[in-house]
Design a protein around this motif. Structure first.
Motif, PDB file in Angstrom:
ATOM      1  N   PHE A  19      13.512   6.741 -17.895  1.00  0.00           N
ATOM      2  CA  PHE A  19      13.433   8.025 -17.213  1.00  0.00           C
ATOM      3  C   PHE A  19      12.153   8.176 -16.397  1.00  0.00           C
ATOM      4  O   PHE A  19      12.166   8.708 -15.285  1.00  0.00           O
ATOM      5  CB  PHE A  19      13.584   9.163 -18.220  1.00  0.00           C
ATOM      6  CG  PHE A  19      14.905   9.137 -18.925  1.00  0.00           C
ATOM      7  CD1 PHE A  19      16.076   9.383 -18.228  1.00  0.00           C
ATOM      8  CD2 PHE A  19      14.986   8.822 -20.261  1.00  0.00           C
ATOM      9  CE1 PHE A  19      17.294   9.345 -18.859  1.00  0.00           C
ATOM     10  CE2 PHE A  19      16.202   8.776 -20.913  1.00  0.00           C
ATOM     11  CZ  PHE A  19      17.369   9.041 -20.206  1.00  0.00           C
ATOM     12  N   GLY A  20      11.043   7.680 -16.913  1.00  0.00           N
ATOM     13  CA  GLY A  20       9.788   7.742 -16.175  1.00  0.00           C
ATOM     14  C   GLY A  20       9.805   6.884 -14.919  1.00  0.00           C
ATOM     15  O   GLY A  20       9.353   7.304 -13.853  1.00  0.00           O
ATOM     16  N   SER A  21      10.349   5.688 -15.040  1.00  0.00           N
ATOM     17  CA  SER A  21      10.415   4.799 -13.884  1.00  0.00           C
ATOM     18  C   SER A  21      11.383   5.316 -12.832  1.00  0.00           C
ATOM     19  O   SER A  21      11.124   5.235 -11.636  1.00  0.00           O
ATOM     20  CB  SER A  21      10.832   3.396 -14.314  1.00  0.00           C
ATOM     21  OG  SER A  21       9.853   2.815 -15.132  1.00  0.00           O
ATOM     22  N   MET A  22      12.510   5.872 -13.271  1.00  0.00           N
ATOM     23  CA  MET A  22      13.470   6.412 -12.321  1.00  0.00           C
ATOM     24  C   MET A  22      12.888   7.629 -11.598  1.00  0.00           C
ATOM     25  O   MET A  22      13.052   7.772 -10.383  1.00  0.00           O
ATOM     26  CB  MET A  22      14.780   6.784 -13.012  1.00  0.00           C
ATOM     27  CG  MET A  22      15.882   7.134 -12.029  1.00  0.00           C
ATOM     28  SD  MET A  22      17.464   7.432 -12.809  1.00  0.00           S
ATOM     29  CE  MET A  22      17.891   5.804 -13.353  1.00  0.00           C
ATOM     30  N   ALA A  23      12.189   8.476 -12.320  1.00  0.00           N
ATOM     31  CA  ALA A  23      11.560   9.637 -11.686  1.00  0.00           C
ATOM     32  C   ALA A  23      10.490   9.195 -10.692  1.00  0.00           C
ATOM     33  O   ALA A  23      10.351   9.775  -9.612  1.00  0.00           O
ATOM     34  CB  ALA A  23      10.947  10.542 -12.753  1.00  0.00           C
ATOM     35  N   ARG A  26      12.253   7.900  -7.531  1.00  0.00           N
ATOM     36  CA  ARG A  26      12.876   8.959  -6.741  1.00  0.00           C
ATOM     37  C   ARG A  26      11.857   9.891  -6.088  1.00  0.00           C
ATOM     38  O   ARG A  26      12.097  10.440  -5.031  1.00  0.00           O
ATOM     39  CB  ARG A  26      13.821   9.772  -7.612  1.00  0.00           C
ATOM     40  CG  ARG A  26      15.079   9.019  -7.936  1.00  0.00           C
ATOM     41  CD  ARG A  26      16.066   9.907  -8.613  1.00  0.00           C
ATOM     42  NE  ARG A  26      17.310   9.196  -8.836  1.00  0.00           N
ATOM     43  CZ  ARG A  26      18.339   9.714  -9.438  1.00  0.00           C
ATOM     44  NH1 ARG A  26      18.288  10.947  -9.899  1.00  0.00           N
ATOM     45  NH2 ARG A  26      19.430   9.021  -9.598  1.00  0.00           N
ATOM     46  N   ALA A  27      10.712  10.076  -6.730  1.00  0.00           N
ATOM     47  CA  ALA A  27       9.719  11.011  -6.209  1.00  0.00           C
ATOM     48  C   ALA A  27       8.744  10.370  -5.228  1.00  0.00           C
ATOM     49  O   ALA A  27       8.057  11.067  -4.500  1.00  0.00           O
ATOM     50  CB  ALA A  27       8.941  11.618  -7.366  1.00  0.00           C
ATOM     51  N   ALA A  28       8.671   9.064  -5.184  1.00  0.00           N
ATOM     52  CA  ALA A  28       7.668   8.384  -4.358  1.00  0.00           C
ATOM     53  C   ALA A  28       7.804   8.621  -2.860  1.00  0.00           C
ATOM     54  O   ALA A  28       6.789   8.758  -2.183  1.00  0.00           O
ATOM     55  CB  ALA A  28       7.690   6.893  -4.658  1.00  0.00           C
ATOM     56  N   PRO A  29       8.989   8.672  -2.270  1.00  0.00           N
ATOM     57  CA  PRO A  29       9.060   8.819  -0.816  1.00  0.00           C
ATOM     58  C   PRO A  29       8.547  10.149  -0.281  1.00  0.00           C
ATOM     59  O   PRO A  29       8.084  10.207   0.859  1.00  0.00           O
ATOM     60  CB  PRO A  29      10.551   8.670  -0.504  1.00  0.00           C
ATOM     61  CG  PRO A  29      11.114   7.923  -1.635  1.00  0.00           C
ATOM     62  CD  PRO A  29      10.315   8.340  -2.828  1.00  0.00           C
TER      63      PRO A  29
END
Length: 83
Positions: A19-23, A26-29
């Motif tokens: 969940f941390g890696s997926m968030a 997704r939030a990086a761009p």
């Protein structure tokens, strides 16, 4: 400046924290696109490249590495498809 904006990319470490890696992926761009907009790039195309975090791999157990790598790869794919 637009040519430089297309060359900007971000490399993010992906590990077994699903969940941390997926968030993170997704939030990086969003911040990268905002910074490129401040620099005057008309159409920023922020690219993020997930990479495997070496901290999650073991030296002695190859089967554990196989499972962890499969988990990290599938979550990177799921995060890229969810955009």
């Amino acid at each position: 400046m637009d040519d430089a904006g297309r060359r900007i990319s971000l490399q993010l470490a992906v590990d077994t924290d699903i969940f941390g890696s997926m968030a993170k992926l997704r939030a990086a761009p969003a911040p990268l696109g905002a910074r490129a907009g401040c620099l005057g790039v008309s159409q920023p195309v922020p690219a993020s490249r997930p990479s495997l975090a070496s901290r999650m791999l073991t030296c002695r157990d190859s089967w554990t590495n196989l499972l962890r790598t499969t988990t990290a790869t599938s979550l990177a794919y799921a995060a890229a498809r969810g955009r």
